[in-house]
Design a protein around this motif. Sequence first.
Motif, PDB file in Angstrom:
ATOM      1  N   GLY A   1       0.686  -1.066  -0.200  1.00 14.72           N
ATOM      2  CA  GLY A   1       0.056   0.123   0.082  1.00 14.72           C
ATOM      3  C   GLY A   1       0.959   1.489   0.100  1.00 14.72           C
ATOM      4  O   GLY A   1       0.468   2.447   0.495  1.00 14.72           O
ATOM      5  N   HIS A   2       1.823   1.055  -0.651  1.00 12.52           N
ATOM      6  CA  HIS A   2       3.049   2.380  -0.595  1.00 12.52           C
ATOM      7  C   HIS A   2       2.954   2.790  -2.013  1.00 12.52           C
ATOM      8  O   HIS A   2       2.652   2.351  -2.920  1.00 12.52           O
ATOM      9  CB  HIS A   2       4.350   1.768  -0.192  1.00 12.52           C
ATOM     10  N   GLY A   3       3.444   4.118  -2.188  1.00 17.29           N
ATOM     11  CA  GLY A   3       3.419   4.788  -3.354  1.00 17.29           C
ATOM     12  C   GLY A   3       5.132   5.365  -3.508  1.00 17.29           C
ATOM     13  O   GLY A   3       5.032   5.687  -4.660  1.00 17.29           O
ATOM     14  N   ALA A   4       5.908   4.935  -3.055  1.00 18.37           N
ATOM     15  CA  ALA A   4       7.293   5.076  -3.342  1.00 18.37           C
ATOM     16  C   ALA A   4       8.193   3.940  -3.205  1.00 18.37           C
ATOM     17  O   ALA A   4       7.961   2.997  -2.095  1.00 18.37           O
ATOM     18  CB  ALA A   4       7.824   6.408  -2.496  1.00 18.37           C
ATOM     19  N   PHE A   5       9.753   3.822  -3.503  1.00 20.02           N
ATOM     20  CA  PHE A   5      10.463   2.882  -3.417  1.00 20.02           C
ATOM     21  C   PHE A   5      11.940   3.439  -3.289  1.00 20.02           C
ATOM     22  O   PHE A   5      12.031   4.522  -3.697  1.00 20.02           O
ATOM     23  CB  PHE A   5      10.413   1.915  -4.246  1.00 20.02           C
ATOM     24  N   VAL A   6      12.727   2.735  -2.598  1.00 24.74           N
ATOM     25  CA  VAL A   6      14.308   3.078  -2.646  1.00 24.74           C
ATOM     26  C   VAL A   6      15.047   2.088  -3.070  1.00 24.74           C
ATOM     27  O   VAL A   6      14.921   0.809  -3.086  1.00 24.74           O
ATOM     28  CB  VAL A   6      14.634   3.257  -1.201  1.00 24.74           C
ATOM     29  N   LEU A   7      16.103   2.671  -4.066  1.00 22.69           N
ATOM     30  CA  LEU A   7      16.944   1.679  -4.728  1.00 22.69           C
ATOM     31  C   LEU A   7      18.389   2.022  -4.193  1.00 22.69           C
ATOM     32  O   LEU A   7      18.539   3.359  -3.885  1.00 22.69           O
ATOM     33  CB  LEU A   7      16.971   1.905  -6.332  1.00 22.69           C
TER      34      LEU A   7
ATOM     35  N   ILE B   1       8.276   2.612   0.567  1.00 25.33           N
ATOM     36  CA  ILE B   1       7.682   3.462   1.450  1.00 25.33           C
ATOM     37  C   ILE B   1       6.400   4.047   1.228  1.00 25.33           C
ATOM     38  O   ILE B   1       6.036   4.285  -0.071  1.00 25.33           O
ATOM     39  CB  ILE B   1       8.869   4.581   1.702  1.00 25.33           C
ATOM     40  N   PRO B   2       5.816   4.706   2.141  1.00 22.57           N
ATOM     41  CA  PRO B   2       4.458   5.253   1.859  1.00 22.57           C
ATOM     42  C   PRO B   2       4.617   6.580   0.656  1.00 22.57           C
ATOM     43  O   PRO B   2       3.844   6.785  -0.007  1.00 22.57           O
ATOM     44  CB  PRO B   2       4.056   5.692   3.242  1.00 22.57           C
ATOM     45  N   MET B   3       5.573   7.482   1.063  1.00 21.12           N
ATOM     46  CA  MET B   3       5.701   8.510   0.408  1.00 21.12           C
ATOM     47  C   MET B   3       7.422   8.717   0.215  1.00 21.12           C
ATOM     48  O   MET B   3       8.075   8.096   0.864  1.00 21.12           O
ATOM     49  CB  MET B   3       5.285   9.962   1.082  1.00 21.12           C
ATOM     50  N   THR B   4       7.461   9.580  -1.001  1.00 20.39           N
ATOM     51  CA  THR B   4       9.028   9.861  -0.957  1.00 20.39           C
ATOM     52  C   THR B   4       9.836  10.757   0.229  1.00 20.39           C
ATOM     53  O   THR B   4      10.773  10.510   0.352  1.00 20.39           O
ATOM     54  CB  THR B   4       9.393  10.865  -2.228  1.00 20.39           C
ATOM     55  N   THR B   5       9.093  11.251   1.117  1.00 24.68           N
ATOM     56  CA  THR B   5       9.425  11.918   2.405  1.00 24.68           C
ATOM     57  C   THR B   5       9.759  11.093   3.432  1.00 24.68           C
ATOM     58  O   THR B   5      10.301  11.391   4.486  1.00 24.68           O
ATOM     59  CB  THR B   5       8.574  13.177   2.722  1.00 24.68           C
ATOM     60  N   ASP B   6       9.321   9.626   3.355  1.00 27.51           N
ATOM     61  CA  ASP B   6       9.366   8.661   4.207  1.00 27.51           C
ATOM     62  C   ASP B   6      11.028   7.869   4.083  1.00 27.51           C
ATOM     63  O   ASP B   6      10.940   6.860   4.415  1.00 27.51           O
ATOM     64  CB  ASP B   6       8.504   7.922   4.459  1.00 27.51           C
ATOM     65  N   ALA B   7      11.794   8.625   3.369  1.00 27.45           N
ATOM     66  CA  ALA B   7      13.199   7.504   2.834  1.00 27.45           C
ATOM     67  C   ALA B   7      13.802   7.290   4.105  1.00 27.45           C
ATOM     68  O   ALA B   7      14.623   6.499   4.131  1.00 27.45           O
ATOM     69  CB  ALA B   7      13.833   8.247   1.730  1.00 27.45           C
ATOM     70  N   LYS B   8      13.686   8.253   5.150  1.00 30.55           N
ATOM     71  CA  LYS B   8      14.311   8.058   6.586  1.00 30.55           C
ATOM     72  C   LYS B   8      14.309   6.657   7.148  1.00 30.55           C
ATOM     73  O   LYS B   8      15.048   6.094   7.853  1.00 30.55           O
ATOM     74  CB  LYS B   8      14.039   9.129   7.412  1.00 30.55           C
TER      75      LYS B   8
END
Length: 166
Positions: free
Chosen positions: A94-100, A126-133
């Motif tokens: 249910g997320h809208g972003a990802f980290v590579l 991650i839910p949003m790009t701002t949650d990359a932390k």
Amino acid sequence: MPNFSVQSDKLLVRPVQQSDIEPVNGMKRGPDLRYMTLQDGPRQFNDRMQRGGAVAAAVQYAATSLNEASVSVWVRKWLQAHEVEIQEKMLKEGHGAFVLQVNYAVGNSFGTQVFMARDIYLLGTIPMTTDAKQILTPEKMFGPSVDAIPNKATKYHYAYLIGQRR
């Protein structure tokens, strides 16, 4: 550094920015980088002004630029090949972003930088790009890591990218 702002048909990625991650608390005084701004001395100037030096510099710049662009093409092709898998993982969570994490090596070949693709890893969604932390913690980005030991001319580099749907 290669241009990692790439996109496929349904996804786009960009490099991680300083505002996307937590600041490192344990860092003290860093290295002094003032030497990078010093002007070249007469020996380096005379070397560059030799006959044919300008042509060699142009060829070297073109070769490095083409080689650097090949890493961006590699990331785009990987993203296109894995976009269904990434979208399934984002939909499942249910997320809208990802980290590579992009691993590549930089070596020298007759004075020209050679960019060599190594591997790309999907670190998570991650839910949003701002949650990359949540994924890119200081321990992950700056902590110890186990890696192969390259020769003295090759250096391993890591780039962290944040992606989302278009």
